[in-house]
Design a protein around this motif. Structure first.
Motif, PDB file in Angstrom:
ATOM      1  N   LYS A  27      57.858 -57.616 -53.127  1.00  0.00           N
ATOM      2  CA  LYS A  27      57.527 -58.546 -52.036  1.00  0.00           C
ATOM      3  C   LYS A  27      56.412 -57.939 -51.185  1.00  0.00           C
ATOM      4  O   LYS A  27      56.468 -56.755 -50.824  1.00  0.00           O
ATOM      5  CB  LYS A  27      58.752 -58.816 -51.162  1.00  0.00           C
ATOM      6  CG  LYS A  27      59.848 -59.601 -51.867  1.00  0.00           C
ATOM      7  CD  LYS A  27      60.932 -59.992 -50.887  1.00  0.00           C
ATOM      8  CE  LYS A  27      62.010 -60.815 -51.566  1.00  0.00           C
ATOM      9  NZ  LYS A  27      62.861 -60.027 -52.453  1.00  0.00           N
TER      10      LYS A  27
ATOM     11  N   ILE B 188      57.480 -66.998 -50.376  1.00  0.00           N
ATOM     12  CA  ILE B 188      58.690 -66.907 -49.559  1.00  0.00           C
ATOM     13  C   ILE B 188      58.450 -67.505 -48.182  1.00  0.00           C
ATOM     14  O   ILE B 188      59.305 -68.169 -47.612  1.00  0.00           O
ATOM     15  CB  ILE B 188      59.135 -65.430 -49.421  1.00  0.00           C
ATOM     16  CG1 ILE B 188      59.494 -64.897 -50.808  1.00  0.00           C
ATOM     17  CG2 ILE B 188      60.299 -65.283 -48.467  1.00  0.00           C
ATOM     18  CD1 ILE B 188      59.750 -63.421 -50.847  1.00  0.00           C
ATOM     19  N   LYS B 189      57.260 -67.297 -47.651  1.00  0.00           N
ATOM     20  CA  LYS B 189      56.948 -67.798 -46.312  1.00  0.00           C
ATOM     21  C   LYS B 189      55.439 -67.997 -46.217  1.00  0.00           C
ATOM     22  O   LYS B 189      54.675 -67.190 -46.754  1.00  0.00           O
ATOM     23  CB  LYS B 189      57.405 -66.778 -45.266  1.00  0.00           C
ATOM     24  CG  LYS B 189      57.371 -67.259 -43.841  1.00  0.00           C
ATOM     25  CD  LYS B 189      57.990 -66.187 -42.956  1.00  0.00           C
ATOM     26  CE  LYS B 189      57.785 -66.507 -41.493  1.00  0.00           C
ATOM     27  NZ  LYS B 189      58.199 -65.380 -40.641  1.00  0.00           N
TER      28      LYS B 189
ATOM     29  N   ASP C 168      52.315 -69.040 -43.389  1.00  0.00           N
ATOM     30  CA  ASP C 168      51.917 -69.295 -42.008  1.00  0.00           C
ATOM     31  C   ASP C 168      50.392 -69.323 -41.979  1.00  0.00           C
ATOM     32  O   ASP C 168      49.728 -68.328 -41.745  1.00  0.00           O
ATOM     33  CB  ASP C 168      52.469 -68.179 -41.104  1.00  0.00           C
ATOM     34  CG  ASP C 168      52.109 -68.413 -39.642  1.00  0.00           C
ATOM     35  OD1 ASP C 168      51.670 -69.522 -39.309  1.00  0.00           O
ATOM     36  OD2 ASP C 168      52.266 -67.469 -38.847  1.00  0.00           O
TER      37      ASP C 168
END
Ligand code: SF4
Ligand code: SF4
Length: 136
Positions: free
Chosen positions: A4, A33-34, A36
Motif C-alpha cells: 500500500k 483504497i482512497k 482525494d
C-alpha cells in the motif's frame, strides 16, 4: 505481494492516467483504497499494488521519476483510553509487550514503538476500543 502506497500528484498532474500506466507497463493489479483529488489538478491517492516485488519496485521508481511523490502507507494501532477499564484482556493477547498493566497505577500503558500492528488487541478488547489508523 501487495504493497500500500500514498501517492501525491504535483500541481496540474492529477488527471494523468497513472493507474493505466501502472497496469499497462508493469503488469500490476491496482486497487484504489482512497482518492482525494482536487479538480484534477492536485491530490492524493492511496493505492494497493499487487504484483511481484520487482514489478512493484520498478513501478514505484517510475512514479518517482515522473514527479509523483510515493510513500509507504503506514498503519498504526490506536485505542480510546478514555473508555478503557484496564481489564488486561489486550495485554494477554499482545505478543510484543506494547500493552502492559503494572503497579502502581494498574492502568493500561501503550508503547506504540513496540507495536507490530498484529491487530490481536482489536479482537481481544471486550469494549472494542482498538482500531487501525492509516497515516501518510
Ligand atoms: S497490534 Fe498487536 S502488537 Fe500492537 S498493541 Fe495490538 S496486540 Fe500489541
Ligand atoms: S482490553 Fe480494552 S478495556 Fe481491557 S485493558 Fe485493553 S483496552 Fe482497556
Amino acid at each position: 505481494m501487495t504493497k500500500k502506497v500514498v501517492i501525491s500528484f504535483p500541481d496540474g498532474e492529477a488527471s494523468r492516467p497513472l493507474i493505466y500506466e501502472l497496469i499497462k507497463k508493469f503488469d500490476i493489479i491496482v486497487s484504489i483504497i482512497k482518492a482525494d483529488i482536487d479538480g484534477g489538478r492536485r491530490g492524493k491517492l492511496v493505492l494497493e499494488l499487487d504484483s511481484d516485488s520487482e514489478h512493484i519496485r520498478r513501478a514505484i521508481d517510475f512514479m518517482k521519476e515522473s514527479g509523483v511523490d510515493v510513500s509507504p502507507l503506514e498503519k498504526k494501532i490506536s485505542y480510546d483510553d478514555s473508555k478503557c477499564v484496564s481489564c488486561g484482556a489486550c495485554t494477554s493477547a499482545c505478543p510484543s509487550g506494547a500493552l502492559s498493566i503494572s503497579a502502581p497505577s494498574w492502568k493500561l500503558q501503550f508503547q506504540p514503538d513496540k507495536c507490530v500492528v498484529c491487530k490481536l488487541c482489536i479482537t481481544a478488547c471486550p469494549l472494542k476500543l482498538f482500531h487501525i489508523e492509516f497515516a501518510d
